[in-house]
Design an enzyme around this catalytic site. Structure first.
Site, PDB file in Angstrom:
ATOM      1  N   CYS A   6       3.278  -1.272   5.976  1.00 42.34           N
ATOM      2  CA  CYS A   6       3.897  -2.509   5.479  1.00 42.34           C
ATOM      3  C   CYS A   6       4.951  -2.151   4.418  1.00 42.34           C
ATOM      4  O   CYS A   6       4.698  -1.316   3.540  1.00 42.34           O
ATOM      5  CB  CYS A   6       2.820  -3.399   4.866  1.00 42.34           C
ATOM      6  N   SER A  40     -14.471 -10.245   7.860  1.00 41.42           N
ATOM      7  CA  SER A  40     -13.195 -10.143   7.144  1.00 41.42           C
ATOM      8  C   SER A  40     -13.317 -10.806   5.777  1.00 41.42           C
ATOM      9  O   SER A  40     -13.576 -12.005   5.667  1.00 41.42           O
ATOM     10  CB  SER A  40     -12.092 -10.825   7.957  1.00 41.42           C
ATOM     11  N   HIS A  83      -8.816  -5.720  11.539  1.00 40.83           N
ATOM     12  CA  HIS A  83     -10.261  -5.943  11.599  1.00 40.83           C
ATOM     13  C   HIS A  83     -10.575  -7.304  12.166  1.00 40.83           C
ATOM     14  O   HIS A  83     -11.066  -8.190  11.489  1.00 40.83           O
ATOM     15  CB  HIS A  83     -10.878  -5.725  10.215  1.00 40.83           C
ATOM     16  N   HIS A 121      -9.852   2.928  -0.607  1.00 40.30           N
ATOM     17  CA  HIS A 121      -8.983   2.151   0.295  1.00 40.30           C
ATOM     18  C   HIS A 121      -7.838   3.040   0.791  1.00 40.30           C
ATOM     19  O   HIS A 121      -7.209   3.752   0.004  1.00 40.30           O
ATOM     20  CB  HIS A 121      -8.414   0.936  -0.454  1.00 40.30           C
ATOM     21  N   CYS A 171      -0.440 -11.853   8.402  1.00 36.48           N
ATOM     22  CA  CYS A 171       0.627 -11.702   7.423  1.00 36.48           C
ATOM     23  C   CYS A 171       1.719 -10.887   8.116  1.00 36.48           C
ATOM     24  O   CYS A 171       1.462 -10.288   9.173  1.00 36.48           O
ATOM     25  CB  CYS A 171       0.123 -10.972   6.184  1.00 36.48           C
ATOM     26  N   GLU A 226      -4.886   2.415   1.619  1.00 36.65           N
ATOM     27  CA  GLU A 226      -3.582   2.157   0.987  1.00 36.65           C
ATOM     28  C   GLU A 226      -3.474   2.929  -0.328  1.00 36.65           C
ATOM     29  O   GLU A 226      -2.457   3.554  -0.625  1.00 36.65           O
ATOM     30  CB  GLU A 226      -3.418   0.653   0.723  1.00 36.65           C
ATOM     31  N   CYS A 268       1.032  -8.120  -3.355  1.00 34.05           N
ATOM     32  CA  CYS A 268       1.663  -8.965  -2.324  1.00 34.05           C
ATOM     33  C   CYS A 268       1.180 -10.398  -2.511  1.00 34.05           C
ATOM     34  O   CYS A 268      -0.030 -10.628  -2.643  1.00 34.05           O
ATOM     35  CB  CYS A 268       1.252  -8.434  -0.957  1.00 34.05           C
ATOM     36  N   HIS A 295      -1.538  -0.216   6.186  1.00 33.43           N
ATOM     37  CA  HIS A 295      -1.988   0.349   4.905  1.00 33.43           C
ATOM     38  C   HIS A 295      -1.194   1.576   4.493  1.00 33.43           C
ATOM     39  O   HIS A 295      -1.194   1.940   3.324  1.00 33.43           O
ATOM     40  CB  HIS A 295      -3.451   0.804   5.004  1.00 33.43           C
ATOM     41  N   SER A 348      -5.889 -11.410   9.411  1.00 29.52           N
ATOM     42  CA  SER A 348      -6.020 -10.587  10.615  1.00 29.52           C
ATOM     43  C   SER A 348      -6.325 -11.420  11.855  1.00 29.52           C
ATOM     44  O   SER A 348      -6.770 -10.896  12.867  1.00 29.52           O
ATOM     45  CB  SER A 348      -7.110  -9.540  10.381  1.00 29.52           C
TER      46      SER A 348
HETATM   47 FE1  F3S Z   1       0.033  -8.079   4.677  1.00 29.58          FE
HETATM   48 FE2  F3S Z   1       1.641  -6.234   3.741  1.00 29.58          FE
HETATM   49 FE3  F3S Z   1       0.850  -8.179   2.189  1.00 29.58          FE
HETATM   50  S1  F3S Z   1       0.036  -5.940   5.196  1.00 29.58           S
HETATM   51  S2  F3S Z   1      -1.140  -8.720   2.965  1.00 29.58           S
HETATM   52  S3  F3S Z   1       2.113  -8.367   3.959  1.00 29.58           S
HETATM   53  S4  F3S Z   1       1.042  -6.065   1.670  1.00 29.58           S
END
Ligand code: F3S
Length: 749
Positions: free
Chosen positions: A99, A221, A45, A127, A15, A129, A193, A77, A265
């Site tokens: 992010c 994962s 990961h 987590h 992503c 985040e 997201c 995160h 990932s």
């Molecule tokens: Fe990736 Fe950010 Fe979404 S790390 S899954 S784009 S919140």
């Protein structure tokens, strides 16, 4: 022969948040080759990627206490603010790869807290985040892991909520439904997201379209496992692999269409490796297939003689997802995982329902708040998951060197969404386009209402000028001014008053006219000027045209004539010796003929009267120098000062009898003369050369027997002397005739 088709899902692999973090890490090792680079927790990961990063010298640490110097990369995160503080205190170089979606969730939670909402974070408390978001609220927010947690919370009347970015939209919706029934005011920031959703639905669609699906990504994962599960649920045989080595080529037997997707990932190079391996295998299969066909042909020939009917049972091998989902509890708190997704339809409805994130789409005009200004552009909060970015080129119609000139912090501005998410997940905005939309609306309104606008002329183009009216406005050369304009470039940089004479939004065309404004204003001014004009008024006008007999002067929508005789107290050859076109000039109204719209103007009347000055400075009997300017029948004119000409009457030229003046003087000759008379009212000076000469003997005798007033000579045969007797003041008939002649000469001019 069979053709092997390999299709990769549009959203497969990293992503943008993960890609951004990896790119930043790579750059760090390139830039800081001698400095140690660490990540706080594994940046991703995926064992293959982690191995590669370690080879490059990027080491993962679990705690800052493990390091004393170097670069620390904050992974996507995000972290708690206190972690950043600790790193700063240790003197570490911080590379923040949080992010932007996560950052936004942190910011929204903080905002809710500041606005006095009881703040809830929907997410997994372990987590990283969620820990980061909690830290942003100074650990005052409450974490809700599932709907049952609500029973444990003493809900207040004013509640706000954000979500972990990877939470399931459906479960968030359910939670909100429960909260709505229990609180008075609920403020929701949908910080989920949609990258995962998009990837999952893309994989599902692809699986429906192929004969076999491969899902690439770490076996540990969760999001990759979930992808494999979704694809498998379509009924298409699905294989979860980590690398190309996991492929059993027998899976591809009798297969034509292969689909590939990958977890968030999984790096691109791993996906490419798999595709490459499949392409090579495909070649081998093709060769094998060809050989098989040849063998079959041969066998068929051999069997031609003995026909044996056989009915073979097809050997059907149902292949299930190859690896079992190995969801690691620990990974739940440490990866880009997502929760189970319920019906897609429901999620879509939810996305655009009760939440504070606007239903935005490309091309839409929205309002936002400027939250950051830097050299590259401006960040704007448009109530989306990330702040939108306006690059410099999209800030204004003109070139922008400093964005601060265009916007200021906290300013509310309108922007057009150019891209909801670019390759790096950034929302790209344009203020320029939004301004243009507003400008079009305004221009159309101005045109409709026949209003006047002011605009700066930006440049000269073929056939006219271009002015900035928030849009590109064209002024044809014939509409730049009332008269002909020789050099259009003179107008560049000027601000003109303009009327819109044509607007066509579809063809991006705006035509303007300065001439129309001038004509209309002139017509109005003319009526007003004529009404108010009075003889004797003093006005300021502009010389519009010079002609041989004078000048035309615009005194406000109407032109008056300034005759050459009214330009100067002295004699002038041409109006251009006094005035020039375009010059502003003060004039006096001499006559007004309203019926015929004719106005006579004077200029010299407003200048100091040289006659009065002359009379003040000079006296009768004074000897003065001058230059002979004209010879006439009755004498000669001599200029004694600028604008002052005196008459030397023929009788004053010499003691002897003079028939014509040129016997004594010539034009341009400089002579001395005696002032015998000054009359400023009549504007006359009488001069005598004769009085400066010694009288001839005979005349001396006559003179000595006469009175001292020798201008009243008694020569009986001298017609001129007789005239002088009739006008003892010195203003002789001769002079008057001379003046009359002079005036006639002027009129002829
Ligand atoms: Fe990736 Fe950010 Fe979404 S790390 S899954 S784009 S919140």
């Amino acid at each position: 022969m069979k053709v092997l088709e390999i299709t990769t899902a549009e959203e497969a692999g990293f992503c943008f948040g993960v890609k951004r973090a990896i790119d930043m890490a790579m750059e760090a090792v390139q830039d800081e080759s001698d400095i140690k680079v660490y990540t706080l927790g594994p940046i991703i990961h995926n064992p293959q990627v982690v191995e590669k990063l370690e080879e490059l010298g990027i080491r993962s640490v679990e705690d800052l206490s493990e390091i004393d110097s170097g670069v620390i990369i904050i992974r996507s995160h995000g972290v708690e603010p206190k972690t950043i503080e600790q790193a700063e205190n240790k003197g570490l170089t911080i590379l923040d790869a949080t992010c932007p979606y996560v950052k936004k969730a942190q910011k929204n939670a903080q905002l809710l807290m500041e606005e006095g909402y009881q703040t809830l974070i929907y997410g997994d408390q372990d987590h990283p985040e969620v820990k980061g978001i909690l830290g942003a609220t100074d650990y005052k927010a409450l974490i809700v892991e599932d709907k049952n947690d609500l029973d444990e919370i003493d809900l207040q009347s004013k509640v706000g909520i954000v979500a972990q970015t990877t939470k399931s939209p459906a479960s968030f919706k359910e939670l909100i439904g429960l909260l709505l029934n229990r609180v008075k005011e609920l403020k929701i920031y949908n910080t989920i997201c949609n990258t995962t959703q998009v990837r999952q639905s893309g994989a599902e669609n692809l699986a429906d379209d192929v004969e076999i699906m491969f899902v690439i990504g770490g076996f540990n994962s969760a999001n990759t496992n979930r992808l494999a599960e979704i694809c498998s649920n379509t009924g298409t045989p699905t294989y979860h692999i980590e690398t190309a080595e996991d492929i059993e080529w027998s899976w591809l037997e009798n297969i034509n269409k292969i689909g590939i997707t990958a977890g968030a990932s999984t790096p691109d190079w791993l996906i490419k490796e798999v595709i490459q391996a499949m392409s090579e295998e495909k070649k081998d299969l093709e060769i094998e297939e060809k050989e098989q066909e040849e063998i079959e042909e041969l066998e068929n020939q051999e069997e031609n003689d003995e026909v044996i009917e056989t009915k073979e049972e097809p050997e059907v091998e149902e292949v299930e997802a190859s690896k079992e989902t190995e969801t690691d509890e620990a990974e739940q708190s440490d990866t880009d995982e997502v929760e189970e997704t319920e019906e897609t339809e429901e999620e879509e409805v939810f996305q655009y329902s009760d939440n504070d994130i606007a239903n935005l789409e490309k091309g839409q005009t929205v309002e936002g708040t400027v939250v950051e200004i830097n050299d590259q552009g401006v960040y704007v909060d448009v109530n989306y998951k990330t702040d939108g970015f306006i690059p410099l080129r999209e800030l204004s119609n003109s070139d922008v060197s400093d964005p601060h000139d265009e916007v200021s912090l906290d300013e509310e501005i309108k922007v057009v969404i150019l891209t909801l998410e670019d390759d790096e997940g950034n929302m790209i905005l344009s203020k320029k386009r939004a301004d243009q939309e507003v400008a079009w609306d305004e221009i159309e309104k101005i045109h409709e209402n026949d209003e006047v606008i002011e605009a700066e002329v930006k440049k000269e183009v073929k056939g006219g000028l271009v002015a900035d009216v928030g849009l590109r406005g064209f002024i044809p050369a014939s509409h730049v001014s009332i008269g002909y304009v020789e050099d259009l470039s003179d107008f560049v940089g000027q601000t003109l008053r303009l009327k819109v004479i044509e607007v066509d939004r579809n063809n991006n065309n705006v035509v303007l006219s300065a001439k129309k404004v001038m004509e209309e204003e002139r017509a109005e001014a003319k009526v007003e000027t004529l009404e108010n004009l009075e003889k004797g008024q003093e006005l300021t006008g502009t010389v519009t045209k010079l002609v041989d007999f004078g000048a035309f002067v615009d005194i406000g929508g109407i032109e008056g004539l300034l005759h050459i005789s009214e330009m100067s107290w002295g004699r002038i050859d041409h109006p251009s010796s006094v005035l020039e076109e375009g010059q502003e000039v003060k004039v006096k109204v001499l006559e007004v003929d309203r019926e015929n719209e004719r106005i006579s103007l004077g200029y010299k009347q407003l200048l100091p009267d040289p006659w009065e000055e002359f009379a003040r400075k000079h006296y009768e009997g004074e000897v003065i120098e001058g230059k002979v300017t004209k010879i006439v029948d009755f004498g000669a004119f001599m200029e004694v000062e600028e604008g002052i000409e005196g008459l030397i009457h023929i009788s004053q030229l010499s003691h002897r009898h003079v028939k014509t003046a040129d016997e004594v003087v010539s034009v341009d000759e400089e002579r001395e003369a005696k002032i015998i008379n000054i009359d400023p009212e009549q504007k006359r000076v009488g001069l005598s050369i004769k009085e400066l000469e010694e009288p001839e003997e005979k005349e001396k005798t006559v003179s000595s027997s006469s009175s001292s007033n020798d201008s009243k000579g008694s020569s009986s045969d001298d017609k001129s002397d007789k005239s002088e007797e009739e006008m003892p003041s010195g203003a002789t008939i001769g002079e008057r005739l001379g003046d009359l002649k002079s005036l006639m000469d002027d009129d002829e001019q």
